[in-house]
Design a protein around this motif. Structure first.
Motif, PDB file in Angstrom:
ATOM      1  N   LEU A  47       0.802  -1.218  -0.110  1.00 33.41           N
ATOM      2  CA  LEU A  47      -0.036   0.090   0.130  1.00 33.41           C
ATOM      3  C   LEU A  47       0.850   1.277   0.106  1.00 33.41           C
ATOM      4  CD1 LEU A  47      -2.680   1.423   0.307  1.00 33.41           C
ATOM      5  CD2 LEU A  47      -2.790   1.090   2.692  1.00 33.41           C
ATOM      6  N   VAL A  48       0.766   2.261  -1.032  1.00 36.42           N
ATOM      7  CA  VAL A  48       1.341   3.142  -0.988  1.00 36.42           C
ATOM      8  C   VAL A  48       0.923   4.506  -0.515  1.00 36.42           C
ATOM      9  CG1 VAL A  48       2.475   4.759  -3.017  1.00 36.42           C
ATOM     10  CG2 VAL A  48       2.469   2.338  -3.257  1.00 36.42           C
ATOM     11  N   ALA A  49      -0.478   4.594  -1.131  1.00 28.38           N
ATOM     12  CA  ALA A  49      -1.058   5.948  -0.444  1.00 28.38           C
ATOM     13  C   ALA A  49      -2.686   5.692  -0.537  1.00 28.38           C
ATOM     14  CB  ALA A  49      -0.640   7.215  -1.458  1.00 28.38           C
ATOM     15  N   ALA A  53     -12.895   9.569   1.464  1.00 30.84           N
ATOM     16  CA  ALA A  53     -13.858  10.243   0.636  1.00 30.84           C
ATOM     17  C   ALA A  53     -13.872  11.652   0.984  1.00 30.84           C
ATOM     18  CB  ALA A  53     -15.309   9.516   0.936  1.00 30.84           C
ATOM     19  N   GLY A  54     -13.621  12.105   2.093  1.00 29.02           N
ATOM     20  CA  GLY A  54     -13.379  13.514   2.332  1.00 29.02           C
ATOM     21  C   GLY A  54     -12.000  14.058   2.054  1.00 29.02           C
ATOM     22  N   GLY A  55     -11.345  13.354   1.495  1.00 20.55           N
ATOM     23  CA  GLY A  55     -10.040  13.974   0.897  1.00 20.55           C
ATOM     24  C   GLY A  55      -8.757  13.964   2.056  1.00 20.55           C
ATOM     25  N   THR A  56      -8.808  13.198   3.191  1.00 22.36           N
ATOM     26  CA  THR A  56      -7.653  13.255   3.946  1.00 22.36           C
ATOM     27  C   THR A  56      -6.763  12.009   3.179  1.00 22.36           C
ATOM     28  OG1 THR A  56      -8.990  13.537   5.922  1.00 22.36           O
ATOM     29  CG2 THR A  56      -6.936  12.203   6.172  1.00 22.36           C
ATOM     30  N   THR A  57      -5.562  12.544   3.181  1.00 22.49           N
ATOM     31  CA  THR A  57      -4.510  11.629   2.584  1.00 22.49           C
ATOM     32  C   THR A  57      -3.528  10.765   3.661  1.00 22.49           C
ATOM     33  OG1 THR A  57      -2.993  13.268   2.361  1.00 22.49           O
ATOM     34  CG2 THR A  57      -4.667  12.879   0.541  1.00 22.49           C
ATOM     35  N   ILE A  58      -3.076   9.655   3.340  1.00 27.21           N
ATOM     36  CA  ILE A  58      -2.174   8.913   4.135  1.00 27.21           C
ATOM     37  C   ILE A  58      -1.113   8.075   3.236  1.00 27.21           C
ATOM     38  CG2 ILE A  58      -2.056   7.107   6.020  1.00 27.21           C
ATOM     39  CD1 ILE A  58      -5.417   7.977   5.159  1.00 27.21           C
ATOM     40  N   TYR A  59       0.235   8.220   3.724  1.00 27.14           N
ATOM     41  CA  TYR A  59       1.179   7.631   2.966  1.00 27.14           C
ATOM     42  C   TYR A  59       2.007   6.673   3.582  1.00 27.14           C
ATOM     43  CZ  TYR A  59      -0.060  11.740  -0.089  1.00 27.14           C
ATOM     44  OH  TYR A  59      -0.769  12.569  -0.743  1.00 27.14           O
ATOM     45  N   ALA A  60       2.505   6.022   2.653  1.00 27.87           N
ATOM     46  CA  ALA A  60       3.552   4.952   3.398  1.00 27.87           C
ATOM     47  C   ALA A  60       4.984   5.727   3.540  1.00 27.87           C
ATOM     48  CB  ALA A  60       3.928   3.864   2.102  1.00 27.87           C
ATOM     49  N   ASP A  61       5.730   5.472   4.570  1.00 28.66           N
ATOM     50  CA  ASP A  61       6.745   6.320   4.973  1.00 28.66           C
ATOM     51  C   ASP A  61       7.593   6.494   3.690  1.00 28.66           C
ATOM     52  OD1 ASP A  61       7.293   5.107   8.313  1.00 28.66           O
ATOM     53  OD2 ASP A  61       6.014   6.691   7.406  1.00 28.66           O
ATOM     54  N   GLY A  65       6.260  12.678   1.288  1.00 28.12           N
ATOM     55  CA  GLY A  65       7.053  13.950   0.970  1.00 28.12           C
ATOM     56  C   GLY A  65       7.391  14.007  -0.755  1.00 28.12           C
ATOM     57  N   ARG A  66       7.309  12.534  -1.112  1.00 20.58           N
ATOM     58  CA  ARG A  66       7.481  12.608  -2.652  1.00 20.58           C
ATOM     59  C   ARG A  66       6.212  12.319  -3.667  1.00 20.58           C
ATOM     60  NH1 ARG A  66      10.533   8.598  -4.613  1.00 20.58           N
ATOM     61  NH2 ARG A  66       9.867   7.123  -2.788  1.00 20.58           N
ATOM     62  N   PHE A  67       5.241  11.648  -3.042  1.00 24.72           N
ATOM     63  CA  PHE A  67       3.990  11.382  -3.798  1.00 24.72           C
ATOM     64  C   PHE A  67       2.783  12.161  -3.208  1.00 24.72           C
ATOM     65  CE2 PHE A  67       5.288   6.580  -5.138  1.00 24.72           C
ATOM     66  CZ  PHE A  67       6.653   7.190  -5.867  1.00 24.72           C
ATOM     67  N   THR A  68       2.008  12.296  -4.132  1.00 25.66           N
ATOM     68  CA  THR A  68       0.771  13.084  -3.645  1.00 25.66           C
ATOM     69  C   THR A  68      -0.419  12.079  -4.174  1.00 25.66           C
ATOM     70  OG1 THR A  68       1.890  15.273  -3.434  1.00 25.66           O
ATOM     71  CG2 THR A  68      -0.556  15.156  -3.616  1.00 25.66           C
TER      72      THR A  68
END
Length: 122
Positions: A47-49, A53-61, A65-68
């Protein structure tokens, strides 16, 4: 029938950028949490990112900082902007709708699409 179609992959040099797209059909896109995964042959899907539904984003460490990750509900399309790419980002990238578990992990709920290959190499 639900369909996920990923596109935008390719060959890019280290430090370069790519923008992936995932066109969804046959589902109520706006109400679903969506995510990007990636898989290297022989390894488990990672899982990368994730975007709620509300637009909150979570990223793998590994990509923070590099992916959006972003979404356009009017177009039923999910995006992944990838900057400062590294050779270790080389993988097939997939999108899926996800649901959260009680332990704050996520699981995919749809059949996988064909993915899009990203290769980072000089």
């Amino acid at each position: 029938q639900v369909q996920l179609v990923e596109s935008g992959g390719g060959l890019v040099q280290p430090g370069g950028s790519l923008r992936l797209s995932c066109a969804a059909s046959g589902m109520i896109f706006s109400g679903n949490w969506m995510a990007w995964y990636r898989q290297v042959l022989g390894n488990q899907r990672e899982l990368v990112a994730t975007i709620t539904a509300g637009g909150t984003t979570i990223y793998a460490d590994s990509v923070k900082g590099r992916f959006t990750i972003s979404r356009d509900n009017a177009k039923s399309t999910l995006y992944l902007q990838m900057n400062s790419l590294k050779p270790e980002d080389t993988a097939v990238y997939y999108c899926n709708a996800v649901k959260p578990r009680f332990d704050a992990t996520y699981y995919p709920i749809l059949s996988w699409g064909q993915g899009t290959q990203v290769t980072v190499s000089s």
